[in-house]
Design a protein around this motif. Sequence first.
Motif, PDB file in Angstrom:
ATOM      1  N   GLU A 140      -8.177   7.553  20.566  1.00 32.10           N
ATOM      2  CA  GLU A 140      -9.496   7.377  21.194  1.00 32.10           C
ATOM      3  C   GLU A 140      -9.375   7.084  22.691  1.00 32.10           C
ATOM      4  OE1 GLU A 140     -12.362   7.820  19.731  1.00 32.10           O
ATOM      5  OE2 GLU A 140     -12.215   7.332  17.598  1.00 32.10           O
ATOM      6  N   GLY A 141      -8.498   7.808  23.384  1.00 32.78           N
ATOM      7  CA  GLY A 141      -8.375   7.631  24.832  1.00 32.78           C
ATOM      8  C   GLY A 141      -7.767   6.299  25.259  1.00 32.78           C
ATOM      9  N   TYR A 142      -7.056   5.633  24.351  1.00 32.22           N
ATOM     10  CA  TYR A 142      -6.476   4.322  24.668  1.00 32.22           C
ATOM     11  C   TYR A 142      -5.544   4.376  25.880  1.00 32.22           C
ATOM     12  CZ  TYR A 142      -3.215   0.434  24.463  1.00 32.22           C
ATOM     13  OH  TYR A 142      -2.416  -0.623  24.807  1.00 32.22           O
ATOM     14  N   ARG A 143      -4.692   5.397  25.918  1.00 30.20           N
ATOM     15  CA  ARG A 143      -3.699   5.452  27.000  1.00 30.20           C
ATOM     16  C   ARG A 143      -4.348   5.542  28.375  1.00 30.20           C
ATOM     17  NH1 ARG A 143       1.339   5.391  25.152  1.00 30.20           N
ATOM     18  NH2 ARG A 143       1.655   6.283  23.095  1.00 30.20           N
ATOM     19  N   LYS A 144      -5.412   6.332  28.455  1.00 26.84           N
ATOM     20  CA  LYS A 144      -6.115   6.481  29.731  1.00 26.84           C
ATOM     21  C   LYS A 144      -6.706   5.136  30.159  1.00 26.84           C
ATOM     22  CE  LYS A 144      -7.999   8.461  33.205  1.00 26.84           C
ATOM     23  NZ  LYS A 144      -7.169   8.086  34.325  1.00 26.84           N
ATOM     24  N   ARG A 145      -7.315   4.449  29.201  1.00 34.61           N
ATOM     25  CA  ARG A 145      -7.908   3.141  29.526  1.00 34.61           C
ATOM     26  C   ARG A 145      -6.830   2.159  29.955  1.00 34.61           C
ATOM     27  NH1 ARG A 145     -10.522   3.695  24.619  1.00 34.61           N
ATOM     28  NH2 ARG A 145      -9.429   1.906  23.746  1.00 34.61           N
ATOM     29  N   ARG A 146      -5.698   2.183  29.255  1.00 33.89           N
ATOM     30  CA  ARG A 146      -4.586   1.281  29.568  1.00 33.89           C
ATOM     31  C   ARG A 146      -4.058   1.593  30.970  1.00 33.89           C
ATOM     32  NH1 ARG A 146      -2.013  -3.483  29.020  1.00 33.89           N
ATOM     33  NH2 ARG A 146       0.247  -3.297  28.938  1.00 33.89           N
ATOM     34  N   GLU A 147      -3.967   2.880  31.300  1.00 33.98           N
ATOM     35  CA  GLU A 147      -3.488   3.269  32.620  1.00 33.98           C
ATOM     36  C   GLU A 147      -4.404   2.700  33.703  1.00 33.98           C
ATOM     37  OE1 GLU A 147      -2.635   7.456  32.970  1.00 33.98           O
ATOM     38  OE2 GLU A 147      -2.509   7.333  35.154  1.00 33.98           O
ATOM     39  N   ASP A 148      -5.720   2.854  33.509  1.00 30.43           N
ATOM     40  CA  ASP A 148      -6.679   2.317  34.481  1.00 30.43           C
ATOM     41  C   ASP A 148      -6.510   0.814  34.645  1.00 30.43           C
ATOM     42  OD1 ASP A 148      -7.610   4.848  34.710  1.00 30.43           O
ATOM     43  OD2 ASP A 148      -9.411   4.554  33.480  1.00 30.43           O
ATOM     44  N   THR A 149      -6.332   0.113  33.509  1.00 32.04           N
ATOM     45  CA  THR A 149      -6.155  -1.332  33.538  1.00 32.04           C
ATOM     46  C   THR A 149      -4.906  -1.704  34.332  1.00 32.04           C
ATOM     47  OG1 THR A 149      -7.086  -1.387  31.324  1.00 32.04           O
ATOM     48  CG2 THR A 149      -6.000  -3.386  32.072  1.00 32.04           C
ATOM     49  N   LEU A 150      -3.808  -0.962  34.086  1.00 32.85           N
ATOM     50  CA  LEU A 150      -2.547  -1.275  34.755  1.00 32.85           C
ATOM     51  C   LEU A 150      -2.638  -1.027  36.255  1.00 32.85           C
ATOM     52  CD1 LEU A 150       0.072   0.107  32.218  1.00 32.85           C
ATOM     53  CD2 LEU A 150      -0.373  -2.278  32.776  1.00 32.85           C
ATOM     54  N   ILE A 151      -3.329   0.047  36.645  1.00 38.25           N
ATOM     55  CA  ILE A 151      -3.468   0.342  38.074  1.00 38.25           C
ATOM     56  C   ILE A 151      -4.255  -0.776  38.761  1.00 38.25           C
ATOM     57  CG2 ILE A 151      -4.526   1.921  39.754  1.00 38.25           C
ATOM     58  CD1 ILE A 151      -3.782   4.210  37.796  1.00 38.25           C
ATOM     59  N   LYS A 152      -5.333  -1.201  38.119  1.00 34.52           N
ATOM     60  CA  LYS A 152      -6.137  -2.299  38.685  1.00 34.52           C
ATOM     61  C   LYS A 152      -5.301  -3.566  38.798  1.00 34.52           C
ATOM     62  CE  LYS A 152     -10.744  -0.979  37.236  1.00 34.52           C
ATOM     63  NZ  LYS A 152     -11.389  -0.948  35.925  1.00 34.52           N
ATOM     64  N   LEU A 153      -4.548  -3.855  37.739  1.00 37.33           N
ATOM     65  CA  LEU A 153      -3.687  -5.044  37.727  1.00 37.33           C
ATOM     66  C   LEU A 153      -2.679  -4.980  38.865  1.00 37.33           C
ATOM     67  CD1 LEU A 153      -2.607  -7.564  35.934  1.00 37.33           C
ATOM     68  CD2 LEU A 153      -0.914  -5.928  35.128  1.00 37.33           C
ATOM     69  N   ALA A 154      -2.051  -3.811  39.017  1.00 42.53           N
ATOM     70  CA  ALA A 154      -1.032  -3.632  40.056  1.00 42.53           C
ATOM     71  C   ALA A 154      -1.621  -3.895  41.440  1.00 42.53           C
ATOM     72  CB  ALA A 154      -0.453  -2.223  39.977  1.00 42.53           C
ATOM     73  N   LYS A 155      -2.797  -3.317  41.707  1.00 40.77           N
ATOM     74  CA  LYS A 155      -3.426  -3.484  43.030  1.00 40.77           C
ATOM     75  C   LYS A 155      -3.786  -4.950  43.287  1.00 40.77           C
ATOM     76  CE  LYS A 155      -4.105   1.065  43.739  1.00 40.77           C
ATOM     77  NZ  LYS A 155      -3.566   1.931  44.718  1.00 40.77           N
ATOM     78  N   ARG A 156      -4.290  -5.593  42.242  1.00 39.85           N
ATOM     79  CA  ARG A 156      -4.710  -6.975  42.406  1.00 39.85           C
ATOM     80  C   ARG A 156      -3.496  -7.873  42.693  1.00 39.85           C
ATOM     81  NH1 ARG A 156      -7.179  -7.966  37.476  1.00 39.85           N
ATOM     82  NH2 ARG A 156      -5.492  -9.359  36.865  1.00 39.85           N
TER      83      ARG A 156
END
Lengths: 76, 215
Positions: free
Chosen positions: B137-153
């Motif tokens: 159900e698109g989990y990987r895409k959502r996880r990728e977005d979360t990780l990118i946000k985390l990295a930037k923060r």
Amino acid sequence: MKEVVEVIAKALVDNPNQVIVAQNATEKTVHLQLTVAPEDMGKVIGKQGKIANAIRTIVKAAAVKDGRRVIVDIEQ
Amino acid sequence: MKVAEKTGKTVEEAIEACLAELNVKKEHVTIEVLEEPGKKGLFGLFGSKLAKVKVSFEDDPGNLACEFLSNLTKSMAVDANFEVFRREEHVLINITGSDLGILIGRRGDTLEAIQYITNLAVSKRLADRTRIILDVEGYRKRREDTLIKLAKRLAEKVKRTGNKIVLEPMTPQERRIIHTALQNEWKISTFSEGEEPHRRVVISLKRNASNKDVS
């Protein structure tokens, strides 16, 4: 849960007809014993138990609804 | 391509026999009826004629993976459907259905395990090694977005405080997402430390000659 181990093991080994899973359940735990042909041991254990651990992870996920603890052992 | 030819009293029976031999499901095969049943044999002496069918199965990685996954999810009492996307370098299978959280697990642990086993099961039956990537159900895409946000923060925090930050252990793919997200941050350097499966990304301020083994 027994079926989960069977499906996975049969897909990995060379001798699927020698895959046996024995289930021993109590109130709190389900004990699954996987037996495969001696030459197939490596295929269900893997380097440093990587495959065995993946099997355990999947079986645990399947057991979440059930609520009991699951132990998967591999025997020759 | 695998082929089976069987006879039976009815066409259905012959097809079933072929499917059993090939160990596949009807959805993934091509069926060819070679002989219709029911007609009496020569002078009616040799009994009625049997049905004969030919069943062929394209054993490509996508089909084999779906076959295995449908057996697996059924054994887990999960109702799942599979969408196969054949890409140049890998086959992506998106699993859809309801209540698929148990297929993902904590931080994708279960999904990783299922993907690993699926790759083993498929490469066992095929000579060529096509990588299979699973998503739920698109989990990987959502996880990728979360990780990118985390990295930037966290990169902002490192710039502000000057202290390095060690992330929690991640898979190689997840670490790559973090490294890639921060590669254009000129003040920041990222590298990984520790051994699998406890390898972690470290985000720190760039220094003149510090560790730079990125992977």
